[in-house]
Scaffold this active site. Sequence first.
Site, PDB file in Angstrom:
ATOM      1  N   CYS A 142       0.856  -1.392   0.057  1.00  0.00           N
ATOM      2  CA  CYS A 142       0.094  -0.040  -0.102  1.00  0.00           C
ATOM      3  C   CYS A 142       1.041   1.434  -0.100  1.00  0.00           C
ATOM      4  O   CYS A 142       0.364   2.148  -0.800  1.00  0.00           O
ATOM      5  CB  CYS A 142      -1.071  -0.166   1.120  1.00  0.00           C
ATOM      6  SG  CYS A 142      -0.319  -0.123   3.027  1.00  0.00           S
ATOM      7  N   ASP A 198      21.231   3.022  -0.124  1.00  0.00           N
ATOM      8  CA  ASP A 198      20.853   2.891   1.271  1.00  0.00           C
ATOM      9  C   ASP A 198      22.266   2.839   2.004  1.00  0.00           C
ATOM     10  O   ASP A 198      22.973   3.117   1.040  1.00  0.00           O
ATOM     11  CB  ASP A 198      20.107   1.761   1.720  1.00  0.00           C
ATOM     12  CG  ASP A 198      20.796   0.571   1.534  1.00  0.00           C
ATOM     13  OD1 ASP A 198      21.806   0.227   1.010  1.00  0.00           O
ATOM     14  OD2 ASP A 198      20.218  -0.555   1.842  1.00  0.00           O
TER      15      ASP A 198
END
Length: 301
Positions: A142, A198
């Site tokens: 989501c 990252d």
Amino acid sequence: MTATVLDPSTVAKQYRAEVRASVEARGRAPRVVGLLSQEEGPAATYAHYATRGASAMGIDMAVRQVAPAEVVAAIAQANLDPEVDGIFLYYPLASRAEDRWLRELVDPRKDVEGMHSYWSRLLYENRRYVDDEQTQRAILPCTPLAILKLLHEAGMRGTGEEAPLQGVTACVINRSDIVGRPLSAMLANDGARVHSLDLTGSVVFEPAIGRRAHDVRESGVTRAEALAQADVVITGVPSSSFELVRADEIREGAICVNVAEVENFDESILERASVYVPRVGPLTIAMAMRNLVRLAATREA
């Protein structure tokens, strides 16, 4: 240039209306169980807003406060309860490693977040439907899905004919299993080239053009190089010590999206970006509830 600030609540309205209409047509309010182990902090705040957002869409959401040692039993109970249509986990519930395992305990048919490996496998293989007849769409995570919707609203478009995002270069600073990795895969599956950064370094998600799904390879691209190339910059670093992305690092007219609960962009980017999205939460909740309605309809079919 002064960036347009895009409010996710405005974009979420159309999707909330869509979910509300589906719920009304169904005749019974879907029920979601949220599991939360923290009494305060970002997870508790998110649970509060998610409950309020679900209610506005006609969805019954009950958040249960559980100790880390009780989460496994709580998931099992919700899986078996025929009155529960969806399960939402508010992280962290335990440690990072344990949370990854807990996601696997949720019945995929009730996984409104789209984080179970059943759904992840379909995503990374770029399989858009569960069945060969293409009657049931795969559930997408989501938060990444909300980001894609916001990017589309902000004007992100490809320049080629082979894929919708062909020609787009993106920089995603976050490679978590919840946000950065699936988002990079979704962008690349739609044709974008994605520099994923990252703390461990950088990799590139090569677009799924001429192949079924995207490809991932090691990359020596630096932060400066990735930001300078990017048409779209998405950051999700949950640390106040993160070096803020500045205007002089990004391309003129880039679309910038802040996903983290802390600010990742220096205010100077408003002078160089075309669109700035400061948060994604309201649309994430709408996407989760849309997943819920689709899952409930499939289970009842």
